[in-house]
Design a protein around this motif. Structure first.
Motif, PDB file in Angstrom:
ATOM      1  N   VAL A   1     -63.264  74.509  73.978  1.00 48.67           N
ATOM      2  CA  VAL A   1     -62.862  73.032  73.452  1.00 48.67           C
ATOM      3  C   VAL A   1     -62.416  72.209  74.434  1.00 48.67           C
ATOM      4  O   VAL A   1     -61.908  72.857  75.497  1.00 48.67           O
ATOM      5  CB  VAL A   1     -61.847  73.493  72.225  1.00 48.67           C
ATOM      6  CG1 VAL A   1     -62.437  74.150  70.836  1.00 48.67           C
ATOM      7  CG2 VAL A   1     -60.604  73.989  72.731  1.00 48.67           C
ATOM      8  N   ASP A   2     -62.296  71.046  74.245  1.00 49.51           N
ATOM      9  CA  ASP A   2     -61.604  70.253  75.376  1.00 49.51           C
ATOM     10  C   ASP A   2     -60.183  70.068  74.762  1.00 49.51           C
ATOM     11  O   ASP A   2     -59.712  70.518  73.915  1.00 49.51           O
ATOM     12  CB  ASP A   2     -62.394  69.051  75.371  1.00 49.51           C
ATOM     13  CG  ASP A   2     -62.470  68.050  74.277  1.00 49.51           C
ATOM     14  OD1 ASP A   2     -61.749  68.421  73.193  1.00 49.51           O
ATOM     15  OD2 ASP A   2     -63.313  66.985  74.139  1.00 49.51           O
ATOM     16  N   GLY A   3     -59.851  68.815  75.399  1.00 47.48           N
ATOM     17  CA  GLY A   3     -58.267  68.589  75.215  1.00 47.48           C
ATOM     18  C   GLY A   3     -57.860  68.170  73.906  1.00 47.48           C
ATOM     19  O   GLY A   3     -56.672  68.084  73.306  1.00 47.48           O
ATOM     20  N   THR A   4     -58.723  67.513  72.955  1.00 51.54           N
ATOM     21  CA  THR A   4     -58.719  67.213  71.588  1.00 51.54           C
ATOM     22  C   THR A   4     -59.340  68.088  70.630  1.00 51.54           C
ATOM     23  O   THR A   4     -59.596  67.902  69.551  1.00 51.54           O
ATOM     24  CB  THR A   4     -58.968  65.633  71.379  1.00 51.54           C
ATOM     25  OG1 THR A   4     -60.449  65.675  71.696  1.00 51.54           O
ATOM     26  CG2 THR A   4     -58.238  64.852  72.340  1.00 51.54           C
ATOM     27  N   TYR A   5     -59.729  69.469  71.169  1.00 50.08           N
ATOM     28  CA  TYR A   5     -60.349  70.490  70.203  1.00 50.08           C
ATOM     29  C   TYR A   5     -61.631  70.303  69.984  1.00 50.08           C
ATOM     30  O   TYR A   5     -62.186  70.836  69.066  1.00 50.08           O
ATOM     31  CB  TYR A   5     -59.356  70.753  68.783  1.00 50.08           C
ATOM     32  CG  TYR A   5     -58.060  71.328  69.335  1.00 50.08           C
ATOM     33  CD1 TYR A   5     -57.846  72.837  69.651  1.00 50.08           C
ATOM     34  CD2 TYR A   5     -57.038  70.538  69.833  1.00 50.08           C
ATOM     35  CE1 TYR A   5     -56.844  73.318  70.189  1.00 50.08           C
ATOM     36  CE2 TYR A   5     -55.658  71.221  69.915  1.00 50.08           C
ATOM     37  CZ  TYR A   5     -55.506  72.659  70.247  1.00 50.08           C
ATOM     38  OH  TYR A   5     -54.548  73.118  70.603  1.00 50.08           O
ATOM     39  N   THR A   6     -62.408  69.078  70.515  1.00 51.12           N
ATOM     40  CA  THR A   6     -63.566  68.929  70.278  1.00 51.12           C
ATOM     41  C   THR A   6     -64.655  70.464  70.955  1.00 51.12           C
ATOM     42  O   THR A   6     -64.295  70.931  71.953  1.00 51.12           O
ATOM     43  CB  THR A   6     -64.190  67.798  70.892  1.00 51.12           C
ATOM     44  OG1 THR A   6     -63.717  66.894  70.293  1.00 51.12           O
ATOM     45  CG2 THR A   6     -65.658  67.739  70.879  1.00 51.12           C
TER      46      THR A   6
END
Length: 267
Positions: A115-120
């Motif tokens: 995931v990325d920093g916004t949980y995508t």
């Protein structure tokens, strides 16, 4: 390179002071860590002294400022951003993408995702796809969001037997991240998922072979079977790119023999 727009009139001194206060560090302590003096730190924070590029980066390092925000500090001090923000689909990221795919595939049949920093969700393996089997279509429209999939009443939340505990763990995790980085999208996501109603379960089912937990387990039902996992999150050491700095690899480790047997049986 990263392009960042700061409010007009933003200077590096107040930004550094805000990070220092957020970390609960005195000017004297920060000066000692950065091989400077409290007088010089005070002058920087009040705008009486302009820090060198090296000093900005040194203070950011000792204040544990995220890579994205380090670029903001450099811009506010009048310097060019130091850290690139390379899209993950850029050709230069090919080796990273391939490595992540090998890692996720190698972890099967157990669930793992990136995931990325916004949980995508950037990537996931077949173990995660198994857990998402039967989810409503509107939750599976890209881009997938791990927090939304987990806590939405129509998502995994309805299958999690210890939802209140797991929800509290996830929200506390997001709160720590929000305190670490000034992220409006992450704050908006937190407010969204924190507002989801929590369904009351009529009762819980204990595992057939109770195992003392080594960490808070995720106890989730799949096709009539109660599975138990503990979560591990890995990040990249000393990243030099904003994209890489904000990636996290989450793996779900089976917490009991029954879960191991079930997942291996699925092949």
């Amino acid at each position: 390179m990263t392009t960042t727009t700061l409010p007009d009139g933003t200077s590096v001194g107040p930004l550094l002071r805000a990070w220092r206060v957020r970390r609960g560090i005195s000017q004297l302590e920060l000066a000692g860590r950065a091989d400077s003096s409290s007088r010089h730190i005070s002058f920087i924070e009040t705008g009486r002294s302009r820090p060198s590029e090296e000093m900005v980066l040194r203070l950011a390092e000792h204040l544990d400022v995220p890579v994205r925000e380090r670029n903001d500090l450099l811009l506010a001090a009048g310097y060019a951003p130091r850290y690139a923000h390379t899209p993950l689909d850029d050709p230069s990221m090919g080796a990273l993408r391939e490595g992540l795919e090998r890692l996720l595939t190698g972890y099967e049949p157990y669930p793992a995702l990136v995931v990325d920093g916004t949980y995508t969700v950037i990537a996931a393996n077949r173990g995660v796809a198994m857990l998402l089997d039967g989810m409503p279509e509107h939750l599976l429209v890209p881009p997938l969001n791990a927090m939304r999939l987990t806590l939405h009443p129509e998502g995994l939340a309805g299958r999690i037997h210890n939802l209140r505990e797991w929800r509290g763990h996830l929200l506390a995790q997001m709160e720590r991240q929000i305190a670490l980085a000034r992220s409006a999208p992450l704050r908006a996501l937190y407010e969204e998922v924190a507002a989801y109603p929590v369904a009351e379960r009529p009762g819980d089912t204990e595992p057939d072979e109770p195992v003392p937990p080594i960490a808070l387990p995720l106890r989730i039902e799949h096709d009539g079977h109660l599975l138990s996992f503990v979560s591990s999150i890995s990040t990249f050491n000393t990243p030099m790119d904003v994209t890489v700095a904000e990636l996290a690899i989450e793996t779900l480790l089976p917490a009991d023999p029954a879960t191991v047997k079930y997942l291996r049986g699925l092949g």
